[in-house]
Design an enzyme around this catalytic site. Structure first.
Site, mmCIF file in Angstrom:
data_model
loop_
_atom_site.group_PDB
_atom_site.id
_atom_site.type_symbol
_atom_site.label_atom_id
_atom_site.label_comp_id
_atom_site.label_asym_id
_atom_site.label_seq_id
_atom_site.Cartn_x
_atom_site.Cartn_y
_atom_site.Cartn_z
ATOM 1 N N ASP A 185 -5.733 4.603 -8.782
ATOM 2 C CA ASP A 185 -5.808 3.724 -7.626
ATOM 3 C C ASP A 185 -4.930 2.491 -7.895
ATOM 4 O OD1 ASP A 185 -6.534 1.799 -5.711
ATOM 5 O OD2 ASP A 185 -8.586 2.550 -5.606
ATOM 6 N N GLU A 234 0.353 6.589 -7.722
ATOM 7 C CA GLU A 234 -0.052 7.553 -6.684
ATOM 8 C C GLU A 234 -1.309 8.271 -7.170
ATOM 9 O OE1 GLU A 234 -0.814 9.535 -3.843
ATOM 10 O OE2 GLU A 234 1.150 8.733 -3.348
ATOM 11 N N THR A 257 12.072 8.516 3.043
ATOM 12 C CA THR A 257 10.956 9.156 2.343
ATOM 13 C C THR A 257 10.605 10.456 3.074
ATOM 14 O OG1 THR A 257 9.066 8.280 3.580
ATOM 15 C CG2 THR A 257 10.023 6.833 1.900
ATOM 16 N N LYS A 258 9.807 11.289 2.396
ATOM 17 C CA LYS A 258 9.410 12.571 2.989
ATOM 18 C C LYS A 258 8.615 12.325 4.278
ATOM 19 C CE LYS A 258 7.401 16.956 1.674
ATOM 20 N NZ LYS A 258 5.972 17.155 1.881
ATOM 21 N N PHE A 259 7.734 11.353 4.203
ATOM 22 C CA PHE A 259 6.881 11.053 5.349
ATOM 23 C C PHE A 259 7.709 10.520 6.514
ATOM 24 C CE2 PHE A 259 3.604 8.744 7.669
ATOM 25 C CZ PHE A 259 2.576 9.669 7.631
ATOM 26 N N GLU A 260 8.708 9.696 6.169
ATOM 27 C CA GLU A 260 9.576 9.129 7.210
ATOM 28 C C GLU A 260 10.382 10.237 7.895
ATOM 29 O OE1 GLU A 260 12.309 6.345 5.543
ATOM 30 O OE2 GLU A 260 12.820 5.471 7.475
ATOM 31 N N ASP A 266 -1.031 5.050 4.416
ATOM 32 C CA ASP A 266 -1.894 5.705 5.404
ATOM 33 C C ASP A 266 -2.276 4.685 6.478
ATOM 34 O OD1 ASP A 266 -2.230 8.296 3.957
ATOM 35 O OD2 ASP A 266 -3.064 6.972 2.442
ATOM 36 N N LYS A 284 -7.868 4.855 13.467
ATOM 37 C CA LYS A 284 -9.093 4.555 14.218
ATOM 38 C C LYS A 284 -9.628 3.175 13.847
ATOM 39 C CE LYS A 284 -10.625 9.308 14.682
ATOM 40 N NZ LYS A 284 -11.553 10.324 14.184
ATOM 41 N N ASP A 338 5.599 3.800 10.144
ATOM 42 C CA ASP A 338 6.057 4.367 11.421
ATOM 43 C C ASP A 338 4.943 4.242 12.469
ATOM 44 O OD1 ASP A 338 4.273 6.260 10.523
ATOM 45 O OD2 ASP A 338 5.557 7.979 10.980
HETATM 46 C C1 LIG Z 1 1.197 8.594 4.161
HETATM 47 S S1 LIG Z 1 1.503 8.884 2.479
HETATM 48 C C2 LIG Z 1 3.188 8.315 2.288
HETATM 49 C C3 LIG Z 1 3.840 8.844 1.040
HETATM 50 C C4 LIG Z 1 5.287 8.371 0.768
HETATM 51 N N1 LIG Z 1 5.355 6.928 0.576
HETATM 52 C C5 LIG Z 1 6.221 8.807 1.879
HETATM 53 O O1 LIG Z 1 6.662 7.930 2.647
HETATM 54 O O2 LIG Z 1 6.535 10.001 1.934
HETATM 55 C C6 LIG Z 1 0.565 7.595 1.672
HETATM 56 C C7 LIG Z 1 0.335 7.862 0.201
HETATM 57 O O3 LIG Z 1 -0.339 6.754 -0.383
HETATM 58 C C8 LIG Z 1 -1.221 7.234 -1.378
HETATM 59 N N2 LIG Z 1 -2.240 6.186 -1.599
HETATM 60 C C9 LIG Z 1 -3.066 5.646 -0.666
HETATM 61 N N3 LIG Z 1 -3.843 4.692 -1.207
HETATM 62 C C10 LIG Z 1 -3.511 4.624 -2.534
HETATM 63 C C11 LIG Z 1 -3.972 3.835 -3.616
HETATM 64 N N4 LIG Z 1 -4.932 2.912 -3.446
HETATM 65 N N5 LIG Z 1 -3.425 4.028 -4.818
HETATM 66 C C12 LIG Z 1 -2.431 4.943 -4.995
HETATM 67 N N6 LIG Z 1 -1.943 5.725 -4.010
HETATM 68 C C13 LIG Z 1 -2.483 5.570 -2.774
HETATM 69 C C14 LIG Z 1 -1.765 8.516 -0.782
HETATM 70 O O4 LIG Z 1 -2.277 9.391 -1.769
HETATM 71 C C15 LIG Z 1 -0.538 9.084 -0.073
HETATM 72 O O5 LIG Z 1 0.174 9.977 -0.900
#
Ligand SMILES: C[S@@+](CC[C@H](N)C(=O)[O-])C[C@H]1O[C@@H](n2cnc3c(N)ncnc32)[C@H](O)[C@@H]1O
Length: 245
Positions: A126, A99, A224-227, A149, A153, A185
């Site tokens: 990354d 993360e 998950t939190k996001f879910e 993410d 768009k 989602d």
């Molecule tokens: C929409 S959030 C979802 C978080 C978690 N999986 C949840 O469901 O609650 C997407 C996460 O992916 C991380 N992320 C996006 N691209 C990444 C990458 N290339 N390497 C590591 N983390 C990444 C972002 O920082 C973000 O915290």
């Protein structure tokens, strides 16, 4: 996910012939934010125990965990809620979380420490660089990508992490028979994932004909939190599970 384009960081890792994907996808935006005391504690006090960096180089997973066990890698674990739960519920399995969001990394480490977990390691990097440079080929059992993410768009679709070079890299890190499990989602992203996977060589979709290309939400995937947030907003959820052949 946010649409704002600053502040953000560039991946500084150099691409190599083996890792062209790292130059291609910038799937995240780093958000500034205050950290709680617990998150600070995780980042400062617990990090030396379980934190890993790109500079640690290619890992030997058996050496890293001090045993030979199945290994699950989760990309973008957010605040780490579901990853910590899985690591606690499955002490027989090793987990690696990746993360870029510092408060999430701090939170995960703090929770892991409070629960006395020893089967979890964490990168604040990354994920594309970690996959390419740190995880050995054919080494992992499952790659989890939960609620990446969606970059809704059209002009941002190129920032979606699920692209052909990404899934080819994932395939090379999975053991034969290993699984790529994605959930989202965002219906349009779910369909996009299925399209990318249909193009990707060397994967078999595990979905039964009635629900293909998606599978029923598996009971073993913790919320998950996001879910949870999506549920409150009435969003649907799509799970996709592919097996490396
Ligand atoms: C929409 S959030 C979802 C978080 C978690 N999986 C949840 O469901 O609650 C997407 C996460 O992916 C991380 N992320 C996006 N691209 C990444 C990458 N290339 N390497 C590591 N983390 C990444 C972002 O920082 C973000 O915290």
């Amino acid at each position: 996910m946010t649409d704002k384009t600053t502040p953000e960081t560039e991946s500084t890792a150099e691409g190599t012939p083996e890792t062209p994907v790292r130059r291609g996808i910038k799937s995240y935006v780093l958000r500034a934010g205050r950290m709680t005391a617990a998150q600070e504690r995780g980042l400062n006090d617990v990090w030396p125990k379980w934190g890993l960096t790109l500079a640690d180089g290619r890992q030997d997973l058996e050496q890293l965990f001090g045993r030979r066990a199945p290994c699950v890698v989760e990309i973008g674990f957010g605040m780490g809620k579901s990853l910590v739960e899985q690591a606690e519920t499955h002490p027989e399995t090793d987990f690696i979380g990746i993360e870029v969001h510092a408060p999430g990394v701090g939170k995960l480490l703090d929770e892991a420490d409070k629960r006395g977990l020893t089967n979890l390691r964490v990168y604040r990097e990354d994920a594309l660089a970690v996959l390419a440079d740190c995880l050995p080929e054919s080494s992992i059992d499952t790659l989890q990508l939960f609620f990446p993410d969606p970059w809704p768009k059209k002009k941002h679709h190129k920032r979606r992490i699920v692209q052909l070079p990404f899934v080819e890299l994932v395939r090379s890190r999975l053991q034969p028979g290993g699984k790529l499990h994605m959930a989202t989602d965002w219906q349009a992203y779910a369909e996009f994932m299925a399209e990318v996977m249909a193009e990707a060589p060397g994967f078999v979709n595990t979905a039964p004909a009635e629900t293909a290309p998606f599978v029923e939400r598996p009971g073993f995937r913790p919320l998950t939190k996001f879910e949870q947030r999506g549920e409150r907003l009435g969003h649907g959820v799509w799970d996709l599970i592919y097996r490396r052949d």
